[in-house]
Design a protein around this motif. Sequence first.
Motif, PDB file in Angstrom:
ATOM      1  N   ALA A   1      -9.960   6.770 -13.656  1.00 53.10           N
ATOM      2  CA  ALA A   1     -10.025   5.447 -14.618  1.00 53.10           C
ATOM      3  C   ALA A   1      -9.151   4.341 -13.835  1.00 53.10           C
ATOM      4  O   ALA A   1      -9.601   3.143 -13.844  1.00 53.10           O
ATOM      5  CB  ALA A   1      -9.373   5.746 -16.165  1.00 53.10           C
ATOM      6  N   ILE A   2      -7.970   4.611 -13.423  1.00 56.53           N
ATOM      7  CA  ILE A   2      -7.227   3.607 -12.760  1.00 56.53           C
ATOM      8  C   ILE A   2      -7.729   3.035 -11.741  1.00 56.53           C
ATOM      9  O   ILE A   2      -7.602   1.825 -11.663  1.00 56.53           O
ATOM     10  CB  ILE A   2      -5.828   4.449 -12.507  1.00 56.53           C
ATOM     11  N   PHE A   3      -8.453   3.679 -10.850  1.00 62.08           N
ATOM     12  CA  PHE A   3      -9.154   3.129  -9.544  1.00 62.08           C
ATOM     13  C   PHE A   3     -10.614   2.851  -9.768  1.00 62.08           C
ATOM     14  O   PHE A   3     -11.224   2.501  -8.755  1.00 62.08           O
ATOM     15  CB  PHE A   3      -9.107   4.178  -8.346  1.00 62.08           C
TER      16      PHE A   3
ATOM     17  N   ILE B   1       1.091  -1.281  -0.073  1.00 65.36           N
ATOM     18  CA  ILE B   1      -0.031  -0.164   0.114  1.00 65.36           C
ATOM     19  C   ILE B   1       1.072   1.169   0.034  1.00 65.36           C
ATOM     20  O   ILE B   1       1.712   1.368   1.020  1.00 65.36           O
ATOM     21  CB  ILE B   1      -0.731  -0.053   1.196  1.00 65.36           C
ATOM     22  N   ILE B   2       0.821   2.083  -1.034  1.00 65.38           N
ATOM     23  CA  ILE B   2       1.683   3.396  -0.906  1.00 65.38           C
ATOM     24  C   ILE B   2       0.830   4.454  -0.318  1.00 65.38           C
ATOM     25  O   ILE B   2      -0.657   4.559  -0.416  1.00 65.38           O
ATOM     26  CB  ILE B   2       1.765   3.647  -2.498  1.00 65.38           C
TER      27      ILE B   2
ATOM     28  N   ARG C   1      -9.862   3.019   3.341  1.00 63.73           N
ATOM     29  CA  ARG C   1     -10.568   3.447   1.728  1.00 63.73           C
ATOM     30  C   ARG C   1      -9.331   3.078   0.807  1.00 63.73           C
ATOM     31  O   ARG C   1      -9.381   3.787  -0.134  1.00 63.73           O
ATOM     32  CB  ARG C   1     -10.739   4.905   1.774  1.00 63.73           C
ATOM     33  N   VAL C   2      -8.324   2.029   1.065  1.00 65.84           N
ATOM     34  CA  VAL C   2      -7.576   1.904   0.087  1.00 65.84           C
ATOM     35  C   VAL C   2      -8.015   1.358  -1.279  1.00 65.84           C
ATOM     36  O   VAL C   2      -9.112   0.854  -1.459  1.00 65.84           O
ATOM     37  CB  VAL C   2      -6.625   0.635   0.481  1.00 65.84           C
ATOM     38  N   ARG C   3      -7.498   1.935  -2.281  1.00 62.31           N
ATOM     39  CA  ARG C   3      -7.798   1.826  -3.644  1.00 62.31           C
ATOM     40  C   ARG C   3      -6.659   0.800  -4.463  1.00 62.31           C
ATOM     41  O   ARG C   3      -5.637   1.150  -4.366  1.00 62.31           O
ATOM     42  CB  ARG C   3      -8.000   2.977  -4.313  1.00 62.31           C
TER      43      ARG C   3
ATOM     44  N   LEU D   1     -13.949  10.569  -2.689  1.00 61.09           N
ATOM     45  CA  LEU D   1     -13.886   9.299  -3.458  1.00 61.09           C
ATOM     46  C   LEU D   1     -12.487   8.445  -3.112  1.00 61.09           C
ATOM     47  O   LEU D   1     -12.284   7.349  -3.335  1.00 61.09           O
ATOM     48  CB  LEU D   1     -13.620   9.454  -5.045  1.00 61.09           C
ATOM     49  N   GLY D   2     -11.880   9.112  -2.138  1.00 65.15           N
ATOM     50  CA  GLY D   2     -10.576   8.377  -1.713  1.00 65.15           C
ATOM     51  C   GLY D   2      -9.485   8.438  -2.551  1.00 65.15           C
ATOM     52  O   GLY D   2      -8.854   7.421  -2.475  1.00 65.15           O
TER      53      GLY D   2
END
Length: 186
Positions: free
Chosen positions: A164-166, A51-52, A106-108, A149-150
Amino acid sequence: MIKEVIVVEGRDDTVAVKRAVDADTIETGGSAINETTLRKIALAMERRGVIIFTDPDHAGERIRKIVASRVPGCKHAFLNEADATKGDDIGVENASPEAIREALSRVRSEVPFEADGGQNLIDWEDLIAAGLIVHPEASARRRFMGERLGIGYCNGKQFHKRLAIFRISREEFTAALAQLENERGE
């Protein structure tokens, strides 16, 4: 304990994260991230996942991009700038344990853009209509939406890319936009 290893910028960030959650960290040493550290992160990704969790500033964003490009598949946690600010200093180390736990809850996960044939769920025209670009208050509106949106705060082009990425769904986007409009009385 959090299964993934959390990538942070420095020792003070590690202390703050460990006050909030039971987790292991890898410190990048700030924006001077080196090959040895990137290899450690890649190994952690293979074994446990990553997780970054960098500061919500330009340097933190730069580190996030470097790590994500060199170690594909990382998850991302974003801390709101207000939660990370103490005086003139912005950083994970300034956040309360509650704010850190909220950000980590809220990790994406990144989903390669090509995985769905390159289709955006939210297009550029949606951003214009929502006042997130080409609008006098676009920056403040993106900050609000990024927090809800986190996905953190960024410029319009990067915001579109993160949507788009998430894989932010139209429903998530519409709900956050409704909150924005409700709070601003629009």
